[in-house]
Design a protein around this motif. Structure first.
Motif, PDB file in Angstrom:
ATOM      1  N   PHE A 178       0.815  -1.212   0.000  1.00  0.00           N
ATOM      2  CA  PHE A 178       0.000   0.000   0.000  1.00  0.00           C
ATOM      3  C   PHE A 178       0.850   1.265   0.000  1.00  0.00           C
ATOM      4  N   PHE A 179       2.172   1.136   0.307  1.00  0.00           N
ATOM      5  CA  PHE A 179       3.060   2.288   0.195  1.00  0.00           C
ATOM      6  C   PHE A 179       3.383   2.504  -1.272  1.00  0.00           C
ATOM      7  N   LYS A 180       3.148   3.687  -1.759  1.00  0.00           N
ATOM      8  CA  LYS A 180       3.400   3.997  -3.163  1.00  0.00           C
ATOM      9  C   LYS A 180       4.562   4.976  -3.259  1.00  0.00           C
ATOM     10  N   ASN A 181       5.433   4.733  -4.245  1.00  0.00           N
ATOM     11  CA  ASN A 181       6.517   5.678  -4.491  1.00  0.00           C
ATOM     12  C   ASN A 181       5.929   6.994  -4.986  1.00  0.00           C
ATOM     13  N   VAL A 182       6.497   8.092  -4.509  1.00  0.00           N
ATOM     14  CA  VAL A 182       6.073   9.419  -4.919  1.00  0.00           C
ATOM     15  C   VAL A 182       7.279  10.105  -5.545  1.00  0.00           C
ATOM     16  N   LYS A 183       7.071  10.666  -6.715  1.00  0.00           N
ATOM     17  CA  LYS A 183       8.170  11.395  -7.365  1.00  0.00           C
ATOM     18  C   LYS A 183       8.577  12.568  -6.485  1.00  0.00           C
ATOM     19  N   LYS A 184       9.874  12.865  -6.504  1.00  0.00           N
ATOM     20  CA  LYS A 184      10.393  13.926  -5.658  1.00  0.00           C
ATOM     21  C   LYS A 184       9.665  15.253  -5.900  1.00  0.00           C
ATOM     22  N   ILE A 185       9.356  15.527  -7.111  1.00  0.00           N
ATOM     23  CA  ILE A 185       8.693  16.793  -7.462  1.00  0.00           C
ATOM     24  C   ILE A 185       7.271  16.872  -6.898  1.00  0.00           C
ATOM     25  N   ASP A 186       6.639  15.707  -6.655  1.00  0.00           N
ATOM     26  CA  ASP A 186       5.272  15.656  -6.135  1.00  0.00           C
ATOM     27  C   ASP A 186       5.200  15.384  -4.636  1.00  0.00           C
ATOM     28  N   ASN A 187       6.343  15.277  -3.981  1.00  0.00           N
ATOM     29  CA  ASN A 187       6.388  14.877  -2.585  1.00  0.00           C
ATOM     30  C   ASN A 187       6.078  16.062  -1.658  1.00  0.00           C
ATOM     31  N   GLU A 188       4.913  16.029  -1.022  1.00  0.00           N
ATOM     32  CA  GLU A 188       4.460  17.120  -0.151  1.00  0.00           C
ATOM     33  C   GLU A 188       5.351  17.279   1.085  1.00  0.00           C
ATOM     34  N   PHE A 189       5.857  16.179   1.605  1.00  0.00           N
ATOM     35  CA  PHE A 189       6.729  16.234   2.778  1.00  0.00           C
ATOM     36  C   PHE A 189       7.999  17.028   2.442  1.00  0.00           C
ATOM     37  N   LEU A 190       8.610  16.735   1.308  1.00  0.00           N
ATOM     38  CA  LEU A 190       9.829  17.449   0.910  1.00  0.00           C
ATOM     39  C   LEU A 190       9.558  18.936   0.698  1.00  0.00           C
ATOM     40  N   LYS A 191       8.418  19.234   0.110  1.00  0.00           N
ATOM     41  CA  LYS A 191       8.063  20.644  -0.114  1.00  0.00           C
ATOM     42  C   LYS A 191       7.851  21.359   1.219  1.00  0.00           C
ATOM     43  N   LYS A 192       7.108  20.733   2.108  1.00  0.00           N
ATOM     44  CA  LYS A 192       6.774  21.349   3.391  1.00  0.00           C
ATOM     45  C   LYS A 192       8.024  21.707   4.194  1.00  0.00           C
ATOM     46  N   TYR A 193       9.048  20.842   4.135  1.00  0.00           N
ATOM     47  CA  TYR A 193      10.251  21.046   4.943  1.00  0.00           C
ATOM     48  C   TYR A 193      11.439  21.546   4.129  1.00  0.00           C
ATOM     49  N   ASN A 194      11.171  22.037   2.918  1.00  0.00           N
ATOM     50  CA  ASN A 194      12.225  22.624   2.079  1.00  0.00           C
ATOM     51  C   ASN A 194      13.374  21.646   1.805  1.00  0.00           C
ATOM     52  N   LEU A 195      13.048  20.434   1.450  1.00  0.00           N
ATOM     53  CA  LEU A 195      14.052  19.388   1.261  1.00  0.00           C
ATOM     54  C   LEU A 195      14.166  18.906  -0.184  1.00  0.00           C
ATOM     55  N   GLU A 196      13.552  19.616  -1.112  1.00  0.00           N
ATOM     56  CA  GLU A 196      13.531  19.132  -2.501  1.00  0.00           C
ATOM     57  C   GLU A 196      14.923  18.914  -3.078  1.00  0.00           C
ATOM     58  N   HIS A 197      15.887  19.724  -2.690  1.00  0.00           N
ATOM     59  CA  HIS A 197      17.237  19.641  -3.266  1.00  0.00           C
ATOM     60  C   HIS A 197      18.257  19.143  -2.251  1.00  0.00           C
ATOM     61  N   LYS A 198      17.797  18.385  -1.282  1.00  0.00           N
ATOM     62  CA  LYS A 198      18.668  17.847  -0.233  1.00  0.00           C
ATOM     63  C   LYS A 198      18.734  16.328  -0.345  1.00  0.00           C
ATOM     64  N   PHE A 199      19.807  15.754   0.178  1.00  0.00           N
ATOM     65  CA  PHE A 199      19.916  14.299   0.323  1.00  0.00           C
ATOM     66  C   PHE A 199      19.276  13.961   1.661  1.00  0.00           C
ATOM     67  N   VAL A 200      18.248  13.135   1.639  1.00  0.00           N
ATOM     68  CA  VAL A 200      17.455  12.844   2.841  1.00  0.00           C
ATOM     69  C   VAL A 200      17.636  11.395   3.258  1.00  0.00           C
ATOM     70  N   VAL A 201      17.966  11.197   4.523  1.00  0.00           N
ATOM     71  CA  VAL A 201      17.975   9.865   5.125  1.00  0.00           C
ATOM     72  C   VAL A 201      16.830   9.881   6.123  1.00  0.00           C
ATOM     73  N   LEU A 202      15.882   8.967   5.956  1.00  0.00           N
ATOM     74  CA  LEU A 202      14.681   8.968   6.786  1.00  0.00           C
ATOM     75  C   LEU A 202      14.599   7.672   7.580  1.00  0.00           C
ATOM     76  N   TYR A 203      14.365   7.817   8.866  1.00  0.00           N
ATOM     77  CA  TYR A 203      14.126   6.662   9.722  1.00  0.00           C
ATOM     78  C   TYR A 203      12.646   6.638  10.057  1.00  0.00           C
ATOM     79  N   SER A 204      12.008   5.516   9.837  1.00  0.00           N
ATOM     80  CA  SER A 204      10.596   5.394  10.149  1.00  0.00           C
ATOM     81  C   SER A 204      10.450   4.411  11.302  1.00  0.00           C
ATOM     82  N   GLY A 205      10.005   4.903  12.425  1.00  0.00           N
ATOM     83  CA  GLY A 205       9.851   4.062  13.613  1.00  0.00           C
ATOM     84  C   GLY A 205       9.631   4.960  14.803  1.00  0.00           C
ATOM     85  N   ASN A 206       9.818   4.401  16.004  1.00  0.00           N
ATOM     86  CA  ASN A 206       9.694   5.248  17.180  1.00  0.00           C
ATOM     87  C   ASN A 206      10.793   4.926  18.156  1.00  0.00           C
TER      88      ASN A 206
END
Length: 191
Positions: free
Chosen positions: A163-191
């Motif tokens: 159910f997780f779908k790949n999102v193109k970088k240009i369409d990624n709302e998370f990257l836009k919201k946090y000004n990360l479109e042109h950054k190298f992002v390492v994301l940890y998902s968990g708690n």
């Protein structure tokens, strides 16, 4: 196959493969993480309700206990049923690491003794990693410790996440919201 299964949960996370119709589901209170007192209260209520359900309907069943909520491991002390344990989080160790209690506090000492008894008497203990297996092994001492350490199984958690779908970088709302479109992002998902 051939077994009846009852799931006691606070929340049933829908996935690609639904539960079998042969699984009876009892939904209790959902885990409230909004504050420490609310966590404690929801843990206590859930464990108490599970214990009452077991004592009234499922006293001859074998248990598969999960350490979330952490008080679930106390259930065999009150039922005498055979059980297996899946260790997600290790209490009281987390309480010591979070500086909530010192290692010499009576809560930590009492919980440690309960863990020793519970782990020693479990049919099998499942953990998610070798590191957790090492931690659980430290709770098992005495004449049966060698046998019991072999009864700790590492089973990494894998799940169908189609159910997780790949999102193109240009369409990624998370990257836009946090000004990360042109950054190298390492994301940890968990708690």
């Amino acid at each position: 196959q051939g077994y009846k299964c009852t799931l006691v949960t606070g929340y049933l996370n829908p996935r690609d493969n639904p539960l079998s119709e042969r699984v009876t589901v009892h939904k209790f209170n959902k885990y409230d993480r909004s504050s420490t007192p609310k966590r404690l209260i929801t843990w206590l209520i859930f464990t108490f309700r599970a214990l009452l359900l077991l004592k009234s309907k499922y006293l001859s069943s074998e248990l598969f206990l999960v350490t979330n909520p952490p008080f679930n491991v106390f259930i065999p002390l009150f039922t005498g049923q055979s059980y297996r344990v899946l260790v997600y989080d290790m209490y009281p160790d987390l309480l010591v690491q979070a500086n909530i209690f010192s290692p010499s506090h009576w809560v930590v000492k009492t919980w440690t003794k309960i863990n020793q008894k519970i782990f020693l008497n479990a049919k099998c203990i499942y953990t998610l990693s070798r590191g957790m297996k090492t931690l659980v092994s430290q709770y098992i001492a005495g004449e049966n410790s060698k046998t019991k350490k072999n009864a700790i199984k590492v089973v990494p958690v894998w799940t169908g996440n189609s159910f997780f779908k790949n999102v193109k970088k240009i369409d990624n709302e998370f990257l836009k919201k946090y000004n990360l479109e042109h950054k190298f992002v390492v994301l940890y998902s968990g708690n």
